[in-house]
Write a protein that holds these residues in place. Structure first.
Motif, PDB file in Angstrom:
ATOM      1  N   ASP A   1      -7.989 -33.965   9.542  1.00 27.11           N
ATOM      2  CA  ASP A   1      -8.361 -32.741   8.839  1.00 27.11           C
ATOM      3  C   ASP A   1      -7.329 -32.360   7.780  1.00 27.11           C
TER       4      ASP A   1
ATOM      5  N   LYS B   1     -14.690 -39.201   3.190  1.00 27.54           N
ATOM      6  CA  LYS B   1     -14.667 -40.583   2.701  1.00 27.54           C
ATOM      7  C   LYS B   1     -14.390 -41.568   3.837  1.00 27.54           C
ATOM      8  N   SER B   2     -13.359 -41.247   4.617  1.00 25.07           N
ATOM      9  CA  SER B   2     -12.996 -42.157   5.706  1.00 25.07           C
ATOM     10  C   SER B   2     -14.120 -42.232   6.722  1.00 25.07           C
ATOM     11  N   THR B   3     -14.733 -41.108   6.992  1.00 22.89           N
ATOM     12  CA  THR B   3     -15.834 -41.089   7.963  1.00 22.89           C
ATOM     13  C   THR B   3     -16.987 -41.953   7.435  1.00 22.89           C
TER      14      THR B   3
ATOM     15  N   ASN C   1     -10.837 -34.630   2.359  1.00 21.34           N
ATOM     16  CA  ASN C   1     -11.648 -33.975   3.397  1.00 21.34           C
ATOM     17  C   ASN C   1     -13.160 -33.940   3.158  1.00 21.34           C
TER      18      ASN C   1
HETATM   19  P1  GDP Z   1     -11.528 -37.826   3.734  1.00 21.42           P
HETATM   20  O1  GDP Z   1     -10.256 -37.077   3.546  1.00 21.42           O
HETATM   21  O2  GDP Z   1     -12.431 -37.673   2.560  1.00 21.42           O
HETATM   22  O3  GDP Z   1     -11.329 -39.270   4.091  1.00 21.42           O
HETATM   23  O4  GDP Z   1     -12.312 -37.113   4.926  1.00 21.42           O
HETATM   24  P2  GDP Z   1     -12.434 -37.538   6.446  1.00 21.42           P
HETATM   25  O5  GDP Z   1     -13.384 -38.649   6.613  1.00 21.42           O
HETATM   26  O6  GDP Z   1     -11.061 -37.707   6.998  1.00 21.42           O
HETATM   27  O7  GDP Z   1     -13.152 -36.268   7.024  1.00 21.42           O
HETATM   28  C1  GDP Z   1     -12.564 -34.984   6.971  1.00 21.42           C
HETATM   29  C2  GDP Z   1     -13.122 -34.127   8.058  1.00 21.42           C
HETATM   30  O8  GDP Z   1     -14.511 -33.904   7.819  1.00 21.42           O
HETATM   31  C3  GDP Z   1     -13.027 -34.766   9.446  1.00 21.42           C
HETATM   32  O9  GDP Z   1     -12.698 -33.747  10.361  1.00 21.42           O
HETATM   33  C4  GDP Z   1     -14.414 -35.267   9.673  1.00 21.42           C
HETATM   34  O10 GDP Z   1     -14.744 -35.326  11.048  1.00 21.42           O
HETATM   35  C5  GDP Z   1     -15.254 -34.248   8.971  1.00 21.42           C
HETATM   36  N1  GDP Z   1     -16.568 -34.771   8.571  1.00 21.42           N
HETATM   37  C6  GDP Z   1     -16.849 -35.932   7.981  1.00 21.42           C
HETATM   38  N2  GDP Z   1     -18.180 -36.069   7.806  1.00 21.42           N
HETATM   39  C7  GDP Z   1     -18.766 -34.986   8.294  1.00 21.42           C
HETATM   40  C8  GDP Z   1     -20.129 -34.524   8.400  1.00 21.42           C
HETATM   41  O11 GDP Z   1     -21.091 -35.210   8.037  1.00 21.42           O
HETATM   42  N3  GDP Z   1     -20.317 -33.301   8.955  1.00 21.42           N
HETATM   43  C9  GDP Z   1     -19.299 -32.533   9.404  1.00 21.42           C
HETATM   44  N4  GDP Z   1     -19.598 -31.360   9.926  1.00 21.42           N
HETATM   45  N5  GDP Z   1     -18.022 -32.924   9.324  1.00 21.42           N
HETATM   46  C10 GDP Z   1     -17.726 -34.134   8.791  1.00 21.42           C
END
Ligand code: GDP
Length: 455
Positions: A250, A233-235, A230
């Motif tokens: 999420d 990373k994916s974003t 969360n």
């Molecule tokens: P991962 O588990 O590390 O791959 O995380 P994700 O990319 O799936 O992101 C987890 C959550 O954080 C998602 O709901 C994204 O939309 C949110 N998120 C990612 N980057 C940002 C950011 O720069 N700002 C905010 N507020 N939320 C973010």
């Protein structure tokens, strides 16, 4: 040149607007005449170089396709031989039919890279320029293509030749002076030898020092994006690759596997893997992902360690920071649009390259590009100064450098000029091997082995 006339399909195998069949060798024009019926009746053998004709391709009296024939006359062609390129319709079947007609008219199938090999053997290009041809074809970014084009235009060859010529003059002078003492040959001074060696050492060391950055531009860096679930990373991965590839959710731990992708960040190609988080887990599938992520992380060329600005630093973040000590890393503080709870000082004590971003909106993207370019060393990389393209070239330069240093050491230790000459000659042969002027058949074969048929 008494080599047989060869032919191959030079365009990719697939459906396209045009397909090109290339014929090269002494009989290229005659062979083309046997199957090509020019609409204006003129024979290809009567055409000048750099001219084109429109006509029909025929095999055994049967029309196969329409084509444009481009005529190149030796030595003004890619291979240095007579060349005809037949541009027909770009279908897999039709190009094969045309090639078959060309082969039945007297050509033999070209081996992989044979056209470029002939260009090399006919002195049109040296080995570094031949290797640049593969680099142009396989380039995956503007910078990689630019670097390859400079090499194809002979930037590296000229650089190597300039070092080699200086060493050759010195070695020749040394031999002449030693072998014909009665002749009136100017004395070779220690200073002359030191100067020439030092100049060559500087030039070769510069080439070697740029090798890794050149590889970052050409081949890319194995990059791991890591961070607890969360953090974004994916974003971030989606931001870098510009498309929705990873699953963004999420639910912690959703990115279970390693997603491979190649992105161009500034001048650098990153071979990305978006890894699972590093947290302890009982879920078997997730555990496999975590183990693989750890391994990748230990071996990567660049770590993009992602932290969540809106959450407090926890044990998983600290675990990641420990791994970051052993690999080149950038700490990415994500979600800077949210209120800060993260202890950034703690992170900056371990990773000096810190970038603040909001991956969701793309804020901070440019700073990330700069940080990556800095770490990859491509900031000041200038392809017009010559970049070594591959391990073969790197090894030859590295060996030449050692030999020149040996020559210099021999002189410092007061050894005879003979000892100096032996080392200089070793260095010269390494450089001759690099450009292909004195390369064994095995080395030449190995270079062209990497080519595709038709090139
Ligand atoms: P991962 O588990 O590390 O791959 O995380 P994700 O990319 O799936 O992101 C987890 C959550 O954080 C998602 O709901 C994204 O939309 C949110 N998120 C990612 N980057 C940002 C950011 O720069 N700002 C905010 N507020 N939320 C973010």
């Amino acid at each position: 040149m008494s080599e047989k006339t060869v032919a191959a399909i030079s365009t990719a195998q697939g459906e396209g607007g045009i397909g090109v069949i290339r014929i090269s060798g002494d009989d290229a024009l005659e062979i083309a005449d046997r199957i090509f019926k020019n609409v204006n009746g003129r024979k290809i053998t009567e055409m000048k170089g750099y001219t084109a004709a429109f006509g029909k391709i025929c095999n055994n009296g049967e029309e196969i396709d329409e084509a444009v024939a481009l005529v190149f006359r030796a030595p003004n062609s890619y291979t240095g031989e007579d060349v005809v390129e037949l541009s027909c319709h770009g279908g897999v079947f039709i190009t094969k039919q045309v090639l078959r007609a060309v082969l039945s008219a007297g050509a033999v199938p070209a081996q992989a890279g044979e056209f470029t090999k002939r260009a090399f053997l006919n002195g049109k290009i040296d080995l570094t320029e031949a290797e640049a041809v593969i680099d142009i074809i396989s380039a995956k970014s503007t910078s990689a293509a630019r670097a390859a084009l400079f090499a194809k235009e002979g930037v590296l060859r000229k650089k190597i030749n300039s070092v080699k010529d200086d060493l050759l003059s010195l070695a020749a002078h040394l031999s002449a002076w030693a072998d014909y003492p009665e002749e009136d040959i100017a004395e070779v001074t220690d200073d002359m030898i030191f100067d020439t060696c030092n100049k060559a050492i500087t030039a070769l060391e510069k080439l070697l020092s740029n090798y890794d950055s050149g590889q970052a531009v050409k081949q890319g860096i194995d990059t791991v994006i890591a961070g607890k679930p969360n953090v974004g990373k994916s974003t971030l991965m989606n931001l870098l690759s510009g498309c929705e590839r990873s699953i963004v959710t999420d639910i912690p731990g959703t990115t279970r596997d390693i997603v491979e992708d190649t992105v161009v960040v500034g001048d650098v190609i990153l071979r990305l893997s978006d890894t699972a988080g590093l947290r302890e887990t009982d879920d078997t599938v997730e555990k496999i992902g975590v183990d693989r992520a750890r391994k990748r992380l230990e071996e990567c060329g660049l770590l993009l360690a992602v932290f969540d600005n809106s959450r407090e630093l926890d044990s998983e973040d600290i675990e990641l920071l420990k791994s970051a000590k052993n690999v080149p890393a950038v700490a990415i503080i994500n979600k800077t649009d949210l209120k800060q709870k993260l202890d950034i000082n703690y992170i900056s004590n371990i990773i000096s390259n810190i970038v603040y971003i909001a991956a969701k909106s793309g804020e901070g993207h440019e700073e990330l590009v700069k940080a990556v370019e800095k770490i990859a060393g491509t900031e000041n990389l200038n392809p017009s100064e010559g970049i070594l393209s591959n391990e073969r070239q790197r090894l030859a330069v590295s060996n030449a450098l050692s030999s020149i240093k040996e020559a210099r050491d021999a002189l410092s230790l007061g050894m005879t000029f003979d000892a100096v000459t032996v080392s200089l000659e070793d260095a010269i042969s390494q450089l001759l091997e690099l450009t292909g002027e004195k390369a064994s058949d095995e080395i030449i074969d190995r270079v062209f082995h990497n080519f595709c048929v038709g090139k």
